[in-house]
Scaffold this motif. Sequence first.
Motif, mmCIF file in Angstrom:
data_model
loop_
_atom_site.group_PDB
_atom_site.id
_atom_site.type_symbol
_atom_site.label_atom_id
_atom_site.label_comp_id
_atom_site.label_asym_id
_atom_site.label_seq_id
_atom_site.Cartn_x
_atom_site.Cartn_y
_atom_site.Cartn_z
ATOM 1 N N PRO A 169 0.835 -1.212 0.000
ATOM 2 C CA PRO A 169 0.000 0.000 0.000
ATOM 3 C C PRO A 169 0.863 1.253 0.000
ATOM 4 O O PRO A 169 1.902 1.305 0.673
ATOM 5 C CB PRO A 169 -0.798 -0.134 1.302
ATOM 6 C CG PRO A 169 0.079 -0.956 2.197
ATOM 7 C CD PRO A 169 0.804 -1.914 1.289
ATOM 8 N N CYS A 170 0.437 2.259 -0.734
ATOM 9 C CA CYS A 170 1.220 3.497 -0.849
ATOM 10 C C CYS A 170 0.304 4.707 -0.700
ATOM 11 O O CYS A 170 -0.715 4.804 -1.395
ATOM 12 C CB CYS A 170 1.911 3.572 -2.214
ATOM 13 S SG CYS A 170 2.963 2.162 -2.614
ATOM 14 N N TYR A 171 0.698 5.606 0.173
ATOM 15 C CA TYR A 171 -0.024 6.869 0.321
ATOM 16 C C TYR A 171 0.987 7.992 0.490
ATOM 17 O O TYR A 171 1.701 8.039 1.490
ATOM 18 C CB TYR A 171 -0.978 6.822 1.515
ATOM 19 C CG TYR A 171 -1.705 8.129 1.745
ATOM 20 C CD1 TYR A 171 -2.653 8.587 0.841
ATOM 21 C CD2 TYR A 171 -1.427 8.924 2.854
ATOM 22 C CE1 TYR A 171 -3.314 9.795 1.036
ATOM 23 C CE2 TYR A 171 -2.078 10.131 3.063
ATOM 24 C CZ TYR A 171 -3.019 10.561 2.143
ATOM 25 O OH TYR A 171 -3.663 11.763 2.322
ATOM 26 N N GLU A 207 3.914 8.583 -1.026
ATOM 27 C CA GLU A 207 5.231 7.974 -0.804
ATOM 28 C C GLU A 207 6.225 8.329 -1.910
ATOM 29 O O GLU A 207 7.078 7.527 -2.267
ATOM 30 C CB GLU A 207 5.087 6.442 -0.715
ATOM 31 C CG GLU A 207 4.201 5.937 0.395
ATOM 32 C CD GLU A 207 4.778 6.138 1.781
ATOM 33 O OE1 GLU A 207 5.877 6.714 1.887
ATOM 34 O OE2 GLU A 207 4.142 5.717 2.762
ATOM 35 N N ASP A 245 -3.170 4.515 -2.667
ATOM 36 C CA ASP A 245 -4.358 4.773 -1.840
ATOM 37 C C ASP A 245 -4.771 6.242 -1.930
ATOM 38 O O ASP A 245 -4.801 6.956 -0.935
ATOM 39 C CB ASP A 245 -4.059 4.384 -0.390
ATOM 40 C CG ASP A 245 -5.291 4.445 0.495
ATOM 41 O OD1 ASP A 245 -6.413 4.342 -0.033
ATOM 42 O OD2 ASP A 245 -5.128 4.605 1.723
ATOM 43 N N ASN A 280 -8.686 8.143 -1.298
ATOM 44 C CA ASN A 280 -8.034 7.581 -0.118
ATOM 45 C C ASN A 280 -9.062 6.880 0.762
ATOM 46 O O ASN A 280 -10.077 7.455 1.134
ATOM 47 C CB ASN A 280 -7.335 8.687 0.675
ATOM 48 C CG ASN A 280 -6.728 8.174 1.962
ATOM 49 O OD1 ASN A 280 -7.250 8.409 3.040
ATOM 50 N ND2 ASN A 280 -5.637 7.437 1.853
ATOM 51 N N HIS A 314 -5.247 2.641 5.097
ATOM 52 C CA HIS A 314 -4.246 1.587 4.940
ATOM 53 C C HIS A 314 -4.880 0.206 4.833
ATOM 54 O O HIS A 314 -4.525 -0.589 3.947
ATOM 55 C CB HIS A 314 -3.277 1.641 6.124
ATOM 56 C CG HIS A 314 -2.224 0.584 6.102
ATOM 57 N ND1 HIS A 314 -2.410 -0.667 6.667
ATOM 58 C CD2 HIS A 314 -0.960 0.583 5.590
ATOM 59 C CE1 HIS A 314 -1.326 -1.385 6.508
ATOM 60 N NE2 HIS A 314 -0.424 -0.656 5.854
ATOM 61 N N GLN A 315 -5.797 -0.127 5.733
ATOM 62 C CA GLN A 315 -6.380 -1.464 5.752
ATOM 63 C C GLN A 315 -7.148 -1.770 4.470
ATOM 64 O O GLN A 315 -7.052 -2.868 3.917
ATOM 65 C CB GLN A 315 -7.292 -1.616 6.972
ATOM 66 C CG GLN A 315 -6.584 -1.497 8.308
ATOM 67 C CD GLN A 315 -5.647 -2.650 8.590
ATOM 68 O OE1 GLN A 315 -6.062 -3.730 8.975
ATOM 69 N NE2 GLN A 315 -4.353 -2.428 8.384
ATOM 70 N N ASP A 327 4.577 -2.792 4.086
ATOM 71 C CA ASP A 327 4.590 -1.353 3.835
ATOM 72 C C ASP A 327 5.785 -0.996 2.964
ATOM 73 O O ASP A 327 6.783 -1.725 2.927
ATOM 74 C CB ASP A 327 4.641 -0.579 5.152
ATOM 75 C CG ASP A 327 3.359 -0.716 5.956
ATOM 76 O OD1 ASP A 327 2.320 -1.039 5.340
ATOM 77 O OD2 ASP A 327 3.390 -0.512 7.183
ATOM 78 N N HIS A 370 2.905 7.823 8.350
ATOM 79 C CA HIS A 370 1.495 8.170 8.194
ATOM 80 C C HIS A 370 0.642 7.537 9.291
ATOM 81 O O HIS A 370 -0.586 7.482 9.179
ATOM 82 C CB HIS A 370 0.997 7.707 6.815
ATOM 83 C CG HIS A 370 1.762 8.306 5.671
ATOM 84 N ND1 HIS A 370 1.854 9.664 5.459
ATOM 85 C CD2 HIS A 370 2.506 7.732 4.690
ATOM 86 C CE1 HIS A 370 2.593 9.902 4.381
ATOM 87 N NE2 HIS A 370 2.998 8.738 3.906
ATOM 88 N N TYR A 371 1.321 7.041 10.354
ATOM 89 C CA TYR A 371 0.592 6.415 11.451
ATOM 90 C C TYR A 371 0.989 7.036 12.780
ATOM 91 O O TYR A 371 1.685 6.417 13.588
ATOM 92 C CB TYR A 371 0.832 4.896 11.474
ATOM 93 C CG TYR A 371 -0.387 4.109 11.046
ATOM 94 C CD1 TYR A 371 -1.314 3.665 11.980
ATOM 95 C CD2 TYR A 371 -0.628 3.850 9.716
ATOM 96 C CE1 TYR A 371 -2.437 2.963 11.599
ATOM 97 C CE2 TYR A 371 -1.747 3.146 9.309
ATOM 98 C CZ TYR A 371 -2.651 2.700 10.259
ATOM 99 O OH TYR A 371 -3.772 2.003 9.869
#
Length: 335
Positions: free
Chosen positions: A22-24, A26, A61, A89, A92-93, A114, A225-226
Amino acid sequence: MNNIPNEGKVDFSKPILWIVIPCYNEKDVLPITAPMFLEQIQTMISKEKISAKSRILFVNDGSKDSTWDIICKLAQEDEHYIGISQSRNRGHQNAVLAGLMEAKDVCDITISIDCDGQDDITAMERMVDEYLAGAEVVYGVRSKRDTDTFFKRFTAESFYKLLDKMGVETVYNHADYRLISTRVLQEFAGFHEVNIFLRGMIPLVGYKNATVYYERHERIAGESHYPLSKMLALAFDGITSLSVRPISIITGAGCVVSLIGFVGIIWAIITAILGNAVPGWASIVCIVCFLGGIQLLSLGVIGEYIGKIYLESKHRPRYIISDKTWEPYERHYKG
């Protein structure tokens, strides 16, 4: 753009692996870690542990930066890179879920990880070895947290302990770095929850599992991002999605408070009969505030469950794929 992956002659003697990433936002880290993933997958191919048809699937994402452009460029440079992009968006899940569901019909195993380079990429080979030895699910588990600050380590470990106390079945110190066979994914596809907490849902499927321990590194580039707020939200989602224990706790607390209140009533009556009653507003205010706080807290927790029932009843799609690198003009919808 690439053609649809895995078409043509396939060597069924070796499992086809899709690495789901998953990429947001990045754009800073992806150009650094993408070659690392490619090197690892080529190493396993050269050792004949996985098929040459294996792929690295990036899930965009709904990034607001140039992440998707980078993914498309990578897909043009090497056939092992492929990508899908969500219409917006969704978290993540849901991004991990989108990749897993996209992969389940065209590969034998998936590994979700990740893209920030913190998880030890070389542990993938040991995961594949466990699969070849018979495990259907292989969990990547941190062996230690030396790179974390005290606050990060304390909150993370408290996170897993809290989930365990609330009755959510998870693997301690395991996040979303795991190998899952297609057999398990086919069964997991029958889980239709909108509120997704993969760490607690995957163990519910069952099947033989194994654990691979690894050391987690510092993030290679970019920002996490968390933050703590998202970790708390994830913990709360996990508890309310997979456990009704908070409601049981409320019931128990209600019984205790009721018992205390009943004892207080008896005490007040006896005091009044004996003529020792002293008027005082402090005790009344304390009791009212205490009971009011308990009631509001209870209503809040129950309201969260009702809210999740409301969202589940809508049956909205958990993800919508708007673009694929290998089918650039297809608009693929999935619920």
